[in-house]
Write a protein that holds these residues in place. Structure first.
Motif, mmCIF file in Angstrom:
data_model
loop_
_atom_site.group_PDB
_atom_site.id
_atom_site.type_symbol
_atom_site.label_atom_id
_atom_site.label_comp_id
_atom_site.label_asym_id
_atom_site.label_seq_id
_atom_site.Cartn_x
_atom_site.Cartn_y
_atom_site.Cartn_z
ATOM 1 N N ARG A 1 -22.201 44.789 9.640
ATOM 2 C CA ARG A 1 -23.418 45.548 9.949
ATOM 3 C C ARG A 1 -23.102 46.826 10.726
ATOM 4 N NH1 ARG A 1 -28.253 42.035 12.080
ATOM 5 N NH2 ARG A 1 -29.469 43.295 10.620
ATOM 6 N N LYS A 2 -21.987 47.454 10.366
ATOM 7 C CA LYS A 2 -21.609 48.721 10.986
ATOM 8 C C LYS A 2 -21.942 49.926 10.108
ATOM 9 C CE LYS A 2 -17.908 46.890 13.905
ATOM 10 N NZ LYS A 2 -16.472 46.981 14.275
ATOM 11 N N PHE A 3 -22.603 49.654 8.971
ATOM 12 C CA PHE A 3 -23.050 50.726 8.084
ATOM 13 C C PHE A 3 -24.574 50.681 8.095
ATOM 14 C CE2 PHE A 3 -21.496 53.250 4.239
ATOM 15 C CZ PHE A 3 -22.676 53.985 4.133
ATOM 16 N N PRO A 4 -25.231 51.453 8.959
ATOM 17 C CA PRO A 4 -26.685 51.344 9.090
ATOM 18 C C PRO A 4 -27.430 52.080 7.983
ATOM 19 C CG PRO A 4 -25.868 53.030 10.564
ATOM 20 C CD PRO A 4 -24.647 52.408 9.917
ATOM 21 N N LEU A 5 -28.651 51.634 7.746
ATOM 22 C CA LEU A 5 -29.571 52.329 6.863
ATOM 23 C C LEU A 5 -30.403 53.248 7.743
ATOM 24 C CD1 LEU A 5 -30.498 52.557 3.960
ATOM 25 C CD2 LEU A 5 -32.091 50.693 4.385
ATOM 26 N N ILE A 6 -30.246 54.548 7.540
ATOM 27 C CA ILE A 6 -30.855 55.540 8.430
ATOM 28 C C ILE A 6 -32.090 56.138 7.764
ATOM 29 C CG2 ILE A 6 -30.495 57.738 9.603
ATOM 30 C CD1 ILE A 6 -27.483 57.021 9.655
ATOM 31 N N GLY A 7 -33.187 56.105 8.496
ATOM 32 C CA GLY A 7 -34.422 56.638 7.946
ATOM 33 C C GLY A 7 -34.818 55.895 6.686
ATOM 34 N N ASP A 8 -35.200 56.675 5.641
ATOM 35 C CA ASP A 8 -35.608 56.020 4.392
ATOM 36 C C ASP A 8 -34.439 55.814 3.432
ATOM 37 O OD1 ASP A 8 -35.078 58.580 3.515
ATOM 38 O OD2 ASP A 8 -37.103 58.993 2.790
ATOM 39 N N GLY A 9 -33.226 56.242 3.834
ATOM 40 C CA GLY A 9 -32.046 56.023 2.994
ATOM 41 C C GLY A 9 -32.129 56.695 1.638
ATOM 42 N N SER A 10 -32.777 57.863 1.578
ATOM 43 C CA SER A 10 -33.007 58.523 0.292
ATOM 44 C C SER A 10 -31.805 59.311 -0.210
ATOM 45 C CB SER A 10 -34.216 59.457 0.389
ATOM 46 O OG SER A 10 -34.003 60.453 1.382
ATOM 47 N N GLY A 11 -30.808 59.518 0.639
ATOM 48 C CA GLY A 11 -29.601 60.210 0.189
ATOM 49 C C GLY A 11 -28.898 59.408 -0.893
ATOM 50 N N GLN A 12 -28.299 60.098 -1.860
ATOM 51 C CA GLN A 12 -27.695 59.416 -2.994
ATOM 52 C C GLN A 12 -26.170 59.440 -2.927
ATOM 53 O OE1 GLN A 12 -29.697 61.658 -6.179
ATOM 54 N NE2 GLN A 12 -30.766 59.791 -6.712
ATOM 55 N N ASN A 13 -25.572 58.321 -3.367
ATOM 56 C CA ASN A 13 -24.137 58.245 -3.628
ATOM 57 C C ASN A 13 -23.925 58.166 -5.129
ATOM 58 O OD1 ASN A 13 -23.357 56.130 -0.772
ATOM 59 N ND2 ASN A 13 -23.277 58.344 -0.960
ATOM 60 N N ASN A 14 -22.719 58.479 -5.549
ATOM 61 C CA ASN A 14 -22.355 58.382 -6.960
ATOM 62 C C ASN A 14 -21.161 57.463 -7.064
ATOM 63 O OD1 ASN A 14 -24.001 60.886 -8.202
ATOM 64 N ND2 ASN A 14 -23.190 61.439 -6.193
ATOM 65 N N TRP A 15 -21.260 56.400 -7.876
ATOM 66 C CA TRP A 15 -20.225 55.392 -7.973
ATOM 67 C C TRP A 15 -19.487 55.485 -9.295
ATOM 68 C CZ3 TRP A 15 -19.094 52.450 -3.805
ATOM 69 C CH2 TRP A 15 -20.051 52.323 -2.810
ATOM 70 N N ILE A 16 -18.282 54.968 -9.329
ATOM 71 C CA ILE A 16 -17.531 54.865 -10.572
ATOM 72 C C ILE A 16 -16.507 53.737 -10.442
ATOM 73 C CG2 ILE A 16 -15.745 56.552 -9.932
ATOM 74 C CD1 ILE A 16 -17.322 56.100 -13.433
ATOM 75 N N HIS A 17 -16.455 52.882 -11.451
ATOM 76 C CA HIS A 17 -15.431 51.844 -11.465
ATOM 77 C C HIS A 17 -14.075 52.496 -11.715
ATOM 78 C CE1 HIS A 17 -13.107 48.339 -12.738
ATOM 79 N NE2 HIS A 17 -14.049 47.584 -12.191
ATOM 80 N N LEU A 18 -13.049 51.978 -11.065
ATOM 81 C CA LEU A 18 -11.708 52.556 -11.199
ATOM 82 C C LEU A 18 -11.252 52.659 -12.651
ATOM 83 C CD1 LEU A 18 -9.842 50.763 -8.282
ATOM 84 C CD2 LEU A 18 -10.201 53.227 -8.477
ATOM 85 N N ASP A 19 -11.540 51.654 -13.454
ATOM 86 C CA ASP A 19 -11.093 51.678 -14.843
ATOM 87 C C ASP A 19 -11.793 52.778 -15.637
ATOM 88 O OD1 ASP A 19 -9.303 49.611 -14.454
ATOM 89 O OD2 ASP A 19 -10.709 48.052 -15.089
ATOM 90 N N ASP A 20 -13.078 53.008 -15.349
ATOM 91 C CA ASP A 20 -13.790 54.097 -16.010
ATOM 92 C C ASP A 20 -13.266 55.455 -15.552
ATOM 93 O OD1 ASP A 20 -15.533 52.624 -17.662
ATOM 94 O OD2 ASP A 20 -16.918 52.276 -16.015
ATOM 95 N N ALA A 21 -12.960 55.566 -14.274
ATOM 96 C CA ALA A 21 -12.395 56.815 -13.765
ATOM 97 C C ALA A 21 -11.044 57.099 -14.414
ATOM 98 C CB ALA A 21 -12.246 56.746 -12.247
ATOM 99 N N ALA A 22 -10.223 56.060 -14.540
ATOM 100 C CA ALA A 22 -8.914 56.221 -15.170
ATOM 101 C C ALA A 22 -9.058 56.617 -16.635
ATOM 102 C CB ALA A 22 -8.112 54.936 -15.040
ATOM 103 N N ALA A 23 -10.018 56.019 -17.329
ATOM 104 C CA ALA A 23 -10.222 56.334 -18.740
ATOM 105 C C ALA A 23 -10.619 57.793 -18.925
ATOM 106 C CB ALA A 23 -11.289 55.416 -19.338
#
Length: 312
Positions: free
Chosen positions: A188-210
């Protein structure tokens, strides 16, 4: 092709090297020390010790390999530090600036025609739609974020100017990724701040490698967003991940308190991150995702007892 992978023992390098080898390429892969040479050899590469911050070391390694293409995957990210993120990224920033320049100089000196380099899909600003490759990385006004972004911006400008490709990867998850963010969520050291509307972009390692293999094979030029199909508001993925690993729900903090406790970077990250579009990468490289959504990808990795985490 003969492909030189700088940083081949890193999280994505360990997924990239086998894919290159499987497609018939001869791979030389580097590590900063002797300890991972056996791993690189097991992956099918010719292993080489190289210091990416030493121009002479880079030049020797590239000259010996005589590659047709260079792939820059060198990073050295430290433990996450929300209050002082520039400390975690200090060496990585040097690798993205000095290391990039060393690789490009070696490529020019040895006549290597193509370079593909790691960038990162992170940008801050008003939420007005998904960012394309035509949109520059915007670090925003926070000085610590600007310092972190300096290396990313340099990679993109230098590599594209040299006729190569800069790949804006999303946050990595999958085998071999860092456990640090996962542990932050569990504790619980990664808090949800405010409404948490900021976006992250994810990618699986295998897809990134491809996507990287395709960029090499097609001698891609320019910037490419290598992210999955679903930009992820932090207010959605953070509690989703916590539930998936059996952790308590993340703490929720108002912006004013988070600014005092965690610092301006944490507030910017959770509140102002932008989502990226992968349409150009799919169209121009013919890239197909095995894990089109982080929701499915997280479940898959957790079910396989391989926690899903980020690099950032």
């Amino acid at each position: 092709m003969r492909v030189f992978v700088a940083g081949g023992a890193g999280a994505i390098g360990r997924r990239l090297v086998p894919q290159l080898v499987a497609r018939g390429h001869e791979v030389t892969a580097t590590s900063t020390g002797e300890g991972k040479l056996a791993l690189l050899r097991e992956l099918g590469a010719e292993p080489v010790v190289m210091d990416g911050l030493d121009a002479a070391s880079v030049r020797r390694a590239v000259a010996a390999a005589r590659p047709d293409a260079i792939v820059h995957q060198m990073t050295a990210i430290g433990k996450p530090d929300m209050r002082h993120p520039e400390r975690s990224f200090a060496t990585t920033n040097r690798l993205r600036i000095e290391g990039t320049d060393h690789l490009l100089a070696a490529a020019e000196a040895e006549g290597v025609p193509h370079v593909v380099a790691q960038s990162f899909a992170i940008s801050f600003g008003p939420h007005t739609g998904l960012l394309t490759e035509d949109d520059p990385i915007d670090p925003g006004p926070v000085e610590t974020v600007r310092k972190m972004a300096a290396g990313i911006i340099h990679v993109e400008e230098a590599v594209v100017r040299a006729g190569g490709a800069a790949l804006r990867y999303g946050g990595f998850y999958g085998p071999g990724s860092s456990d640090d963010v996962f542990e932050m969520v569990r504790k619980r050291k990664f808090p949800l701040i405010g409404d948490g509307s900021g976006q992250n972009n994810w990618i699986h390692l295998d897809d990134a490698a491809a996507a990287t293999v395709l960029a090499v094979e097609r001698r891609a030029q320019g910037v490419f967003n290598v992210v999955d199909d679903e930009p992820a508001p932090i207010g959605e993925w953070l509690p989703y991940l916590a539930a998936a690993i059996g952790a308590k729900r993340p703490l929720r903090l108002p912006v004013w308190l988070a600014r005092l406790l965690a610092g301006e970077f944490a507030v910017t990250l959770v509140s102002n991150g932008r989502g990226f579009s992968n349409a150009r990468t799919k169209q121009q490289l013919g890239w197909e995702l095995r894990h089109p959504s982080w929701r499915e990808g997280f479940k898959h990795e957790l079910a396989a007892d391989s926690p899903s985490h980020t690099h950032s």
